[in-house]
Design an enzyme around this catalytic site. Structure first.
Site, PDB file in Angstrom:
ATOM      1  N   LYS A   1      -3.630   4.209   3.780  1.00  0.00           N
ATOM      2  CA  LYS A   1      -4.798   3.726   3.035  1.00  0.00           C
ATOM      3  C   LYS A   1      -6.016   3.690   3.945  1.00  0.00           C
ATOM      4  O   LYS A   1      -7.112   4.109   3.558  1.00  0.00           O
ATOM      5  CB  LYS A   1      -4.517   2.321   2.462  1.00  0.00           C
TER       6      LYS A   1
ATOM      7  N   GLN B   1      -1.375  -6.293   0.914  1.00  0.00           N
ATOM      8  CA  GLN B   1      -0.192  -5.446   0.742  1.00  0.00           C
ATOM      9  C   GLN B   1       1.021  -6.304   0.354  1.00  0.00           C
ATOM     10  O   GLN B   1       1.350  -7.271   1.038  1.00  0.00           O
ATOM     11  CB  GLN B   1       0.075  -4.686   2.059  1.00  0.00           C
TER      12      GLN B   1
ATOM     13  N   ASP C   1      -6.973  -3.799  -6.494  1.00  0.00           N
ATOM     14  CA  ASP C   1      -5.615  -3.569  -6.985  1.00  0.00           C
ATOM     15  C   ASP C   1      -5.491  -3.960  -8.463  1.00  0.00           C
ATOM     16  O   ASP C   1      -4.498  -3.630  -9.110  1.00  0.00           O
ATOM     17  CB  ASP C   1      -4.621  -4.421  -6.170  1.00  0.00           C
TER      18      ASP C   1
END
Ligand code: NDP
Length: 296
Positions: A54, A98, A121
């Protein structure tokens, strides 16, 4: 019949290119780059790989990447303090924590701390609520990537029968909401669904997000169906000691019946990071009070 292969890798590369092409316009208007902060707690090897890729993709798109690596002894309060600091940092447009988080840290409590405007997200209840009522929202990357592949393949989805297998907050539920917004007739199947093959056989669109290797068989499919396989499962390979990746769909038999299908790897997987970059760019524009660029 052999299904067309939906090339998610190529589509994702195109999307990343469009995001990168739009970054200079944002910099010209605001005097700064869009920024994505990724927070990793602990040493989980798979998470480390995701976070590294990422970060690389963010920089490759011309954006600013902020990585926060915290030890697995980090407490919930300490992690929340980091998120709050990122909420207050004007250089940061997107915050991604994460998952999974270590035991003892409540994911919900951490996610609900993220500023919804920076929730790239799309896991914050404000964003899932907005998606549910049809308002503009930051949408989870994987299902949004699936929708992009479907629209690229099928164009208008109005009236199509869609079956989503899986009801997680990360994939299944937002996927169903997105398909409903496109005026599909949506069924969400899950582990308690009766006669799953019969349910799947009705579908023009099948999205499998289950986490069970090669569960969906070719003879479950309506001929010509479009099949999106979200699953990523590692199984033993023919060669001893080796493993290989398979999806939730039995690719060999499904390919004989479907009209189009995403492969694993190379289908949905590459879309997730590309959409993350897209969401970061969109969040950056919204925070700066300027319209998002077209075609993303
Ligand atoms: P979850 O484990 O959170 O959810 C799985 C869902 O599948 C649940 O709703 C469960 O039902 C349902 N399910 C389990 N067994 C069956 C069964 N036998 N029949 C029907 N439904 C069943 O998984 P995720 O949604 O997080 O992920 C799903 C898959 O997608 C995984 O393989 C994951 O690795 C992959 N994934 C891939 C991503 C990518 O970037 N390509 C990103 C995210 C996930 P119930 O609710 O009843 O338990």
């Amino acid at each position: 019949m052999s299904a067309d292969i939906i090339d998610g890798k190529a589509f994702a590369e195109g999307l990343r290119g469009r995001v990168a092409a739009a970054v200079p316009g944002f910099v010209a208007k605001t005097g700064r780059k869009p920024g994505l902060a990724v927070v990793l707690v602990g040493e989980d090897p798979a998470s480390q790989v995701y976070v590294r890729s990422k970060g690389k993709a963010t920089v490759a798109a011309g954006m600013e990447s902020f990585e926060h690596k915290l030890p697995d002894t980090t407490t919930q309060d300490e992690l929340i303090a980091v998120v709050e600091q990122l909420n207050a940092d004007d250089r940061v447009d997107g915050i991604l924590v994460q998952l999974p988080l270590p035991k003892g840290v409540d994911e919900k409590a951490v996610i609900s701390t993220i500023d919804p405007a920076k929730d790239v997200d799309g896991f914050h209840v404000i964003n899932s609520g907005k998606l549910a009522v049809g308002e503009e929202a930051l949408v989870p990357c994987t299902p949004l990537g699936c929708l992009m592949l479907l629209k690229d393949r099928l164009g208008d989805l109005t009236g199509l029968d869609a079956v989503v297998i899986g009801r997680s907050n990360i994939v299944g539920k937002p996927m169903a909401q997105l398909l409903l917004k496109e005026s599909c007739t949506v069924t969400i199947a899950h582990s308690r669904t009766r006669d799953l093959p019969a349910v799947v056989r009705r579908a023009d669109i099948v999205v499998a997000a289950v986490g069970r290797p090669e569960m969906v068989k070719g003879d479950w499919l309506k001929p010509g169906a479009t099949v999106i396989d979200v699953g990523i499962n590692r199984v033993p390979a023919a060669e001893e000691g080796k493993t290989r990746l398979v999806g939730d769909v039995d690719f060999a038999s499904a390919r004989e019946v479907a009209g189009a299908i995403t492969p694993v790897p190379g289908g949905v997987g590459p879309m997730t990071i590309a959409v993350l970059l897209r969401n970061t760019l969109v969040a950056a524009h919204a925070r700066a009070g300027i319209g998002a660029p077209e075609g993303l």
